[in-house]
Structures are given as structure tokens and as C-alpha cells.
Design an enzyme around this catalytic site. Structure first.
Site, PDB file in Angstrom:
ATOM      1  N   LYS A 105       1.149  -1.138  -0.460  1.00 30.40           N
ATOM      2  CA  LYS A 105      -0.586  -0.265  -0.266  1.00 30.40           C
ATOM      3  C   LYS A 105       0.837   1.117   0.035  1.00 30.40           C
ATOM      4  CE  LYS A 105      -4.044  -2.036   2.162  1.00 30.40           C
ATOM      5  NZ  LYS A 105      -4.205  -2.915   3.000  1.00 30.40           N
ATOM      6  N   GLN A 120      -4.511  -1.617   9.428  1.00 30.15           N
ATOM      7  CA  GLN A 120      -4.735  -2.809   9.212  1.00 30.15           C
ATOM      8  C   GLN A 120      -4.973  -4.203   9.955  1.00 30.15           C
ATOM      9  OE1 GLN A 120      -3.286  -3.046   6.189  1.00 30.15           O
ATOM     10  NE2 GLN A 120      -4.442  -5.368   5.906  1.00 30.15           N
ATOM     11  N   ASP A 174     -11.593   3.174   3.732  1.00 27.80           N
ATOM     12  CA  ASP A 174     -11.759   1.551   4.065  1.00 27.80           C
ATOM     13  C   ASP A 174     -13.388   1.673   3.787  1.00 27.80           C
ATOM     14  OD1 ASP A 174     -10.077  -0.347   3.821  1.00 27.80           O
ATOM     15  OD2 ASP A 174      -9.439  -0.831   5.634  1.00 27.80           O
TER      16      ASP A 174
END
Ligand code: NAP
Length: 314
Positions: free
Chosen positions: A73, A117, A140
Site C-alpha cells: 500500500k 490494517q 476503507d
């Protein structure tokens, strides 16, 4: 006479005859093109408004797979011309300490997107983390406010894998209006948002899950079949409607033919299904690459919205 659906190509089946085989949807290529458009968008945002989107990723603990995801990422974020911030916290971090970190990032004007995460260690509630991230920085797309806005048809940051899955279906089929989409799986992360996004594209959506009766029969009615279950090869060839578009979200590690090795497979029996389907995503190389691309897209969108400047459509 060949059937009236879009047959992709023909390939030998190893037994001297030819099988009709589906066109493979190249998620890597679609994701790469999207990431290039995002990079152009970032450059425009910088040039016109002097804003550089910043994505903060927080990793708690030493999980090997998470470390790889976070590193990838970070690389993709920088490649798109954004600022990548990485915060690593030890595995014994308390929930209070992680939520403090999230609040600090909520208040940092150089940060436009926050991603913690998952999975987080057991002492931390995933939902508490999701609830604490500011909805405008929730790249997200998991905050209840964004989930609710999606259901209500309001502008929202939408979850990355579902968004990527629907982009692949649209890139493949064009207008999805009127198509019957069957989504297997009803998680907040994948199944529910995929269904909502397909509804927004005017599909007729059926959601299936572990209590669905006659799952195979349900799947056979699907023009678009999205599998987000987490069971290797649960979707068999004779579950597929001829010519259907199959989006396989599943990622399952199974033993490979080589002694002691493993490989990744999807929720769909690819060989059997591709003899019947019109289009199919492979695993790996299908939905997977779209997830990071959509994370970057959300970060660009969040940066525009937070700054109150017109959104850059990529
Ligand atoms: P999840 O939270 O475990 O949800 C799985 C869903 O599948 C549940 O709704 C469950 O139904 C349903 N299910 C389980 N067994 C079933 C059965 N026998 N028949 C029909 N439905 C069944 O998983 P998830 O987070 O949504 O992820 C799904 C898959 O996508 C996993 O393989 C995951 O690794 C993969 N994934 C991939 C990406 C990517 O970037 N490509 C991103 C996220 C996830 P109930 O609700 O009734 O239990």
C-alpha cells in the site's frame, strides 16, 4: 450452432477436442489503468489547489501477511504521487492507545485517509477502531456512517474490494441495468456493500449466504455471480449460467500439487466455471489488484471533499 452468449475463446481441453472458454477479466490491467488515472488526478489536485493527498496506515503487531499488505500500500500510495505515512505499533498495544493514535490522525490536516490494517490483536475491538476513524477519512469505507450513506444513495466512501469488484463488472459488461446479480456472502466488508453497489447500478440483486436454500439453483440464475465466501471452489461449473460474468472475490490458500507448497485459489472452480461462463476473474490477478487501486481512489476523493474543492472523477 454456438450458443447465443458471448463466447470468449476456445482452448484445447487436453483430450483432443475444444472447450468453450470464458474471457478472463484482467484485474491487474484494469487496476493499473485506474492507478494511472488516479496519479493524473493527484497531479491536477496539486497543480490547481496545492493539495497533496496523504494516506496514513497503522499496523499493530507483526502479522507477516499484514506487513506485506502495508508495504504494498505504501509503495502504491507514493507511486500515485500521494504522501504515505506508516505507523507501526507493538502487538501488545492497548485499545486505548490505538484509538488515541486514530484520533490524532483524525485531527491531522495533512492526513486525508486513515487505514488501520486488520486483523488487529485480540485485545482490540475491530468495531471500536472502525467507529473511531472520522467518516470523512474512512478510506476503507467501513464506518457505519459511510455504510448507511451507501444504502441511502448518498455520496459515501465505499469499501475498496466491493468497489473494485463492481468496476470490473462494469468494465466487462458496460451498463449493468436489469442484470440479475447473485452475491454469495453477506459480510460488512464484502457481500453487503457489493450488493448495494450493484443495486445502485440497477441490477436485480439476490444475496445468498450460509443459510440459503438451493444455493446452486440460485447461482444458475445469475447474469453476474459474485462469490465472497472464503471456501475454495465452493462454486462449481454446473452452478454457472452459460455466458455469466463471474467475479471471484475469494482468496483461499490450498495445498499445491508440489510437495510442501501452497497456492491461492478463489471461491470458484475456475477451470470448470470458465468452460461455461462468458467472463471470469482469475485468482490471483482478478479482484485482488483492484483493492489497492480503490483505496487510492478513496484517498483522492477524501482529499477533495475535506478541502471543499470539486471532486476529481477518475
Ligand atoms: P466472511 O466475513 O467470513 O464472510 C463470508 C460469508 O460467506 C458469510 O456471509 C457467510 O454466510 C458466507 N458463507 C459461508 N459459508 C457459506 C456457504 N457454505 N454457503 C454460502 N455462503 C456461505 O468473509 P469476507 O471477509 O466477506 O471475505 C470473503 C472472501 O473474500 C474471503 O476468501 C476473503 O479472503 C476474500 N477477500 C478478498 C479480498 C480481496 O482483496 N480480493 C478482500 C477481502 C476479502 P453467513 O453470514 O451466513 O455466515
Amino acid at each position: 450452432v454456438w450458443p447465443q452468449f458471448d463466447v470468449g475463446s476456445f482452448r484445447p481441453n487436453g483430450r483432443g477436442s475444444l472447450l468453450v472458454s470464458a474471457q478472463i477479466i484482467d484485474g491487474k490491467a484494469v487496476a493499473l489503468a485506474l492507478r494511472q488515472r488516479i496519479g493524473d488526478g493527484v497531479a491536477r489536485l496539486k497543480a490547481q489547489h496545492n493539495i497533496t493527498p496523504g494516506l496514513a496506515v497503522v499496523l499493530v503487531g507483526e502479522d507477516a501477511a499484514s506487513q506485506v499488505y502495508v508495504r504494498n500500500k505504501g509503495i502504491a500510495t507514493k507511486e500515485a504521487g500521494m504522501v504515505s505515512l506508516e505507523f507501526r505499533m507493538p502487538a501488545d498495544t492497548s485499545q486505548a492507545a490505538l484509538l488515541d493514535k486514530v484520533r490524532e490522525l483524525n485531527n491531522d490536516p495533512s492526513v486525508h485517509g486513515i487505514l488501520v490494517q486488520f486483523p488487529v490483536p485480540d485485545q482490540i475491538s475491530q468495531q471500536a477502531v472502525i467507529d473511531t476513524i472520522h467518516p470523512d477519512k474512512d478510506v476503507d469505507g467501513l464506518h457505519p456512517q459511510n455504510a448507511g450513506r451507501l444504502v441511502s444513495g448518498l455520496p459515501a466512501l465505499t469499501p475498496c474490494t466491493p468497489t473494485g469488484s463492481v468496476i470490473l463488472a462494469k468494465e466487462t459488461l458496460g451498463d449493468l441495468t436489469g442484470k440479475h446479480a447473485v452475491v454469495i456472502g453477506r459480510s460488512n466488508l464484502v457481500g453487503k456493500p457489493v450488493a448495494q453497489l450493484l443495486l445502485k447500478e440497477n441490477c436485480t440483486v439476490t444475496m445468498a449466504h450460509s443459510r440459503t436454500q438451493d444455493l446452486a439453483g440460485m447461482c444458475r440464475q445469475a447474469d453476474i455471480l459474485v462469490a465472497a465466501v472464503g471456501i475454495a471452489h465452493i462454486v462449481q461449473g454446473d452452478w454457472v449460467k452459460p455466458g455469466a460474468c463471474i467475479i471471484d472475490v475469494g482468496i483461499n490458500r490450498v495445498a499445491s500439487a508440489q510437495e510442501g507448497k501452497t497456492r491461492l485459489v478463489g471461491d470458484v472452480d475456475f477451470d470448470a466455471a470458465s468452460a461455461v461462463a462468458g467472463h471470469i476473474t482469475p485468482v490471483p490477478g482478478g479482484v485482488g489488484p483492484m483493492t489497492i487501486a480503490c483505496l487510492l481512489r478513496n484517498t483522492l476523493t477524501a482529499a477533495c471533499r475535506l478541502a471543499g474543492v470539486p471532486e476529481i472523477d477518475v
